[in-house]
Design an enzyme around this catalytic site. Structure first.
Site, short mmCIF file in Angstrom:
data_model
loop_
_atom_site.label_atom_id
_atom_site.label_comp_id
_atom_site.label_asym_id
_atom_site.label_seq_id
_atom_site.Cartn_x
_atom_site.Cartn_y
_atom_site.Cartn_z
N GLY A 69 23.83 66.21 9.94
CA GLY A 69 24.92 66.57 10.83
C GLY A 69 24.48 66.39 12.27
O GLY A 69 23.32 66.10 12.57
N GLY A 118 23.62 66.84 6.38
CA GLY A 118 25.05 66.54 6.31
C GLY A 118 25.36 65.24 5.60
O GLY A 118 26.43 65.09 4.99
N GLU A 141 15.44 71.20 6.29
CA GLU A 141 15.98 72.21 7.20
C GLU A 141 15.01 73.33 7.55
O GLU A 141 15.06 73.88 8.66
CB GLU A 141 17.27 72.80 6.63
CG GLU A 141 18.46 71.85 6.65
CD GLU A 141 18.46 70.85 5.49
OE1 GLU A 141 19.34 69.99 5.47
OE2 GLU A 141 17.56 70.93 4.63
N ASP A 149 21.64 73.42 3.29
CA ASP A 149 23.06 73.78 3.11
C ASP A 149 23.83 72.61 2.50
O ASP A 149 23.30 71.92 1.64
CB ASP A 149 23.67 74.29 4.42
CG ASP A 149 23.79 73.22 5.49
OD1 ASP A 149 23.02 72.24 5.47
OD2 ASP A 149 24.67 73.37 6.38
#
Length: 355
Positions: A69, A118, A141, A149
């Site tokens: 992302g 992402g 992450e 996530d």
């Protein structure tokens, strides 16, 4: 026929296929908020278009499918105290992941190059995931004070053995062979054949038949080759227990001693809070359905953006690039069980709405 296009993401109808191109090669196709909105709108339109029988997504540029992302933008929003604006990105991104997971037409991700964060969210939940020659998957992450996530709470516990735990706690990269073994990719197809594959997918032959005609044996990757030792050393119920097992292996006379030492050293560079959150996700996610996993992640992110480590991690890795984050808390011992539980608690402000 072009249904929609912008500079960042391109949509085209070709034959029976809806084609999507992530088009930010200079930013390794990192997914922006505008791209999330555009992709969801187009997928919803194609879901109701009988002329489109399958969707194919790829990344421009060759280096990356999507490296994640737009973390820099989210960092800047948080640093400016615009937490709700930052949270709105995940409030839109996670339902997009759920839409892809539940899409009623074949969704084929052609993954050549880096796929992280992402980018994983708009590929791994599709029905078909094709690994090209440059395929490189990771969920790194914990190294930026965040947590795995975009549905990792769902897919990490469902990898064979403890591969998902290993992936979450180390951020190690999986190549094409390892990703097929882990279930991240469903097919291994040489990159040079991707143009012909796309042409095949625009016809009326079933997606499964087209992919089967192009697929080749994936072989065995270095991570899958070491799965038995990963399963043994990453089975602990706490990060401390896993590190202790790695440390014991590192001083043994076994053939995996050097690898275990390097793996433990890698983990010790990560955010202690992020490590504990990631392990809790993997251990809990196996008992949750997909929607519950996504709501869990929204609970976590709504707390993480008010904390310290995400901003410090992004500063160290992406902004200043000194790779010397000062985590807070600085040690695993200082991260209490209560602090971990706080991130998983129900949101008084309301849970994530999903399609």
């Amino acid at each position: 026929m072009t249904d929609f296009s912008s500079d960042e993401i391109l949509f085209e109808r070709r034959g029976a296929a809806g084609l999507i191109t992530l088009n930010r090669p200079q930013a390794l196709n990192a997914v922006t908020h505008a791209m999330v909105h555009a992709l969801r709108a187009q997928l919803e339109a194609w879901a109701n278009d009988d002329a489109v029988t399958r969707v194919v997504i790829a990344g421009a540029g060759g280096r990356a499918f999507s490296a994640g992302g737009d973390i820099r933008a989210l960092y800047e929003l948080g640093k400016a105290g615009q937490y709700e604006e930052a949270l709105s990105f995940w409030r839109d991104e996670y339902p997009l992941n759920a839409l892809i997971k539940n899409y009623r037409k074949p969704y084929v991700a052609l993954i050549d190059g880096i796929v992280m964060g992402g980018g994983v969210g708009v590929s791994v939940h599709g029905s078909h995931r094709v690994a090209g020659d440059r395929f490189s998957f990771a969920m790194p992450e914990v190294g930026i004070g965040f947590f795995p996530d975009v549905g990792a709470t769902w897919f990490l516990p469902r990898m064979p053995g403890e591969l998902g735990t290993y992936c979450a706690l180390t951020g190690e990269r999986f190549n094409a062979a390892d990703s097929v073994a882990a279930g991240i990719a469903t097919h291994r197809i040489p990159s040079a054949r991707f143009p012909a594959l796309v042409e095949g997918l625009t016809g009326t032959v079933s997606v499964d038949a087209v992919l089967a005609a192009f697929a080749e044996p994936a072989g065995e990757g270095p991570i899958a080759a070491r799965q038995s030792v990963i399963d043994r050393l990453f089975a602990g119920s706490s990060v401390d227990a896993i590190l202790a097992a790695l440390d014991a292996e590192a001083v043994s006379s076994g053939g995996d001693a050097e690898w275990a030492g390097k793996t433990a050293a890698t983990m010790r560079t990560k955010s202690p809070l992020s490590l504990k959150l990631a392990l809790a996700q993997v251990r809990r996610g196996g008992a949750l359905d997909f929607a519950a996993c996504m709501r869990t992640e929204f609970r976590i992110v709504s707390r993480v953006i008010h904390g310290h480590d995400f901003y410090e991690g992004v500063r160290a890795v992406i902004v200043d690039k000194d790779n010397a984050p000062r985590w807070r808390p600085a040690s695993l011992a200082e991260v209490s069980e209560a602090e971990v539980e706080r991130h998983f608690a129900a949101r008084a402000e309301g849970e994530l709405p999903l399609p």
